[in-house]
Write a protein that holds these residues in place. Structure first.
Motif, short mmCIF file in Angstrom:
data_model
loop_
_atom_site.label_atom_id
_atom_site.label_comp_id
_atom_site.label_asym_id
_atom_site.label_seq_id
_atom_site.Cartn_x
_atom_site.Cartn_y
_atom_site.Cartn_z
N PHE A 12 1.32 -5.36 5.02
CA PHE A 12 -0.13 -5.46 3.94
C PHE A 12 -1.69 -6.05 5.45
N ALA A 13 -1.81 -4.67 5.98
CA ALA A 13 -2.95 -4.53 7.41
C ALA A 13 -1.62 -4.67 8.06
N VAL A 14 -2.49 -5.54 9.13
CA VAL A 14 -1.50 -6.13 10.66
C VAL A 14 -0.60 -6.73 10.18
N GLY A 27 -5.41 1.06 -0.77
CA GLY A 27 -4.76 2.27 0.05
C GLY A 27 -4.88 1.49 2.07
N HIS A 28 -6.16 0.89 1.30
CA HIS A 28 -6.29 0.65 3.18
C HIS A 28 -6.18 -0.36 4.17
N TYR A 29 -5.41 -1.49 3.06
CA TYR A 29 -4.96 -2.70 3.51
C TYR A 29 -3.35 -2.02 3.58
N ALA A 30 -2.44 -0.58 3.52
CA ALA A 30 -1.39 -0.14 3.86
C ALA A 30 -0.82 0.34 4.95
N ARG A 31 0.04 -0.93 5.82
CA ARG A 31 0.32 -0.89 7.01
C ARG A 31 1.03 0.16 7.32
N SER A 32 1.49 0.58 6.56
CA SER A 32 2.71 2.11 6.90
C SER A 32 2.45 2.84 5.70
N GLN A 33 2.48 3.75 5.75
CA GLN A 33 3.09 5.40 4.52
C GLN A 33 4.07 5.59 3.65
N ASP A 34 5.20 4.55 4.76
CA ASP A 34 5.87 4.48 4.44
C ASP A 34 7.09 3.08 3.40
N ARG A 35 6.27 1.89 3.43
CA ARG A 35 6.79 0.90 2.76
C ARG A 35 5.67 0.55 2.20
N ILE A 91 2.96 -2.23 -0.06
CA ILE A 91 2.36 -3.24 0.31
C ILE A 91 3.34 -4.29 -0.98
N GLU A 92 3.21 -5.72 -0.95
CA GLU A 92 3.45 -6.86 -1.22
C GLU A 92 3.20 -8.37 -1.59
N VAL A 93 2.34 -8.08 -1.66
CA VAL A 93 1.82 -9.86 -2.12
C VAL A 93 2.58 -10.29 -3.25
N SER A 94 3.32 -11.40 -3.04
CA SER A 94 4.03 -12.37 -3.88
C SER A 94 3.14 -13.75 -3.89
N ALA A 95 3.11 -14.91 -4.74
CA ALA A 95 2.98 -16.04 -4.82
C ALA A 95 3.85 -16.19 -5.81
N ARG A 96 3.98 -18.06 -5.82
CA ARG A 96 4.15 -19.36 -6.03
C ARG A 96 3.28 -19.98 -6.56
N VAL A 135 -5.45 -12.56 5.26
CA VAL A 135 -4.74 -13.58 4.76
C VAL A 135 -5.53 -13.42 3.84
N LEU A 136 -6.81 -14.25 3.78
CA LEU A 136 -7.60 -13.80 2.48
C LEU A 136 -7.61 -12.65 1.65
N ASP A 137 -7.82 -11.32 2.12
CA ASP A 137 -7.59 -10.50 1.71
C ASP A 137 -6.64 -9.80 0.48
N ALA A 138 -5.55 -10.96 1.33
CA ALA A 138 -4.00 -10.99 0.54
C ALA A 138 -4.07 -11.51 -0.36
N VAL A 139 -4.73 -12.51 -0.28
CA VAL A 139 -4.80 -13.00 -1.17
C VAL A 139 -5.54 -12.71 -2.91
#
Length: 140
Positions: free
Chosen positions: A11-13, A54-62, A64-69, A39-43
């Motif tokens: 996610f981004a950087v 799409g503009h948060y994608a670090r790479s087109q090959d992988r 984005i995954e954000v998970s929370a418990r 981090v707040l943008d990911a939340v």
């Protein structure tokens, strides 16, 4: 209901990050450019509040995954769980939420305990769990 921890990948950087939260109050501080806003943008992305993931994608090959418990006391979240139609075990007091975005196909998926859910469910849970105050913003 409380946010216990969040996992951020691609996610981004951020390549890979895990953040654990205190049960009462979490304050993020740091120098300019340290990644607090990312981090707040990911939340916000996880809970369906991001318009253009799409503009948060670090790479087109992988993707984005954000998970929370999330966790809760038994009676605390009963009405919210019913309202969102989540399928939980009888005494379950924890759930893993996940949102993925594949920039190759511009597609997002939302899950709760590896079962597909609507983005609306993630939004509703986000409103129940979070209150974010940004710099220069006041509570009314």
């Amino acid at each position: 209901m409380k946010l216990e921890e969040i996992f951020i990948k691609n996610f981004a950087v951020i390549e890979n990050l895990q953040v654990e939260f205190d049960s009462r109050l979490t304050v993020m501080t740091g120098e300019t450019g340290a990644g607090k806003s990312v981090v707040l943008d990911a939340v916000r992305f996880l809970f369906g509040e991001s318009d253009a993931p799409g503009h948060y994608a670090r790479s087109q090959d992988r993707p984005i995954e954000v998970s929370a418990r999330l966790s809760w006391e038994k009676t605390e979240a009963e009405s919210l769980i019913k309202e969102t139609d989540l399928e939980l075990e009888n005494n379950q007091q924890e759930i893993l939420l996940r949102r993925l975005y594949d920039s190759k196909i511009s597609r997002s998926r939302a899950m709760a305990d590896d079962r597909p859910v609507s983005l609306g469910v993630l939004r509703r849970l986000g409103r129940a769990v979070l209150e974010m105050q940004l710099q220069g913003q006041s509570r009314e």
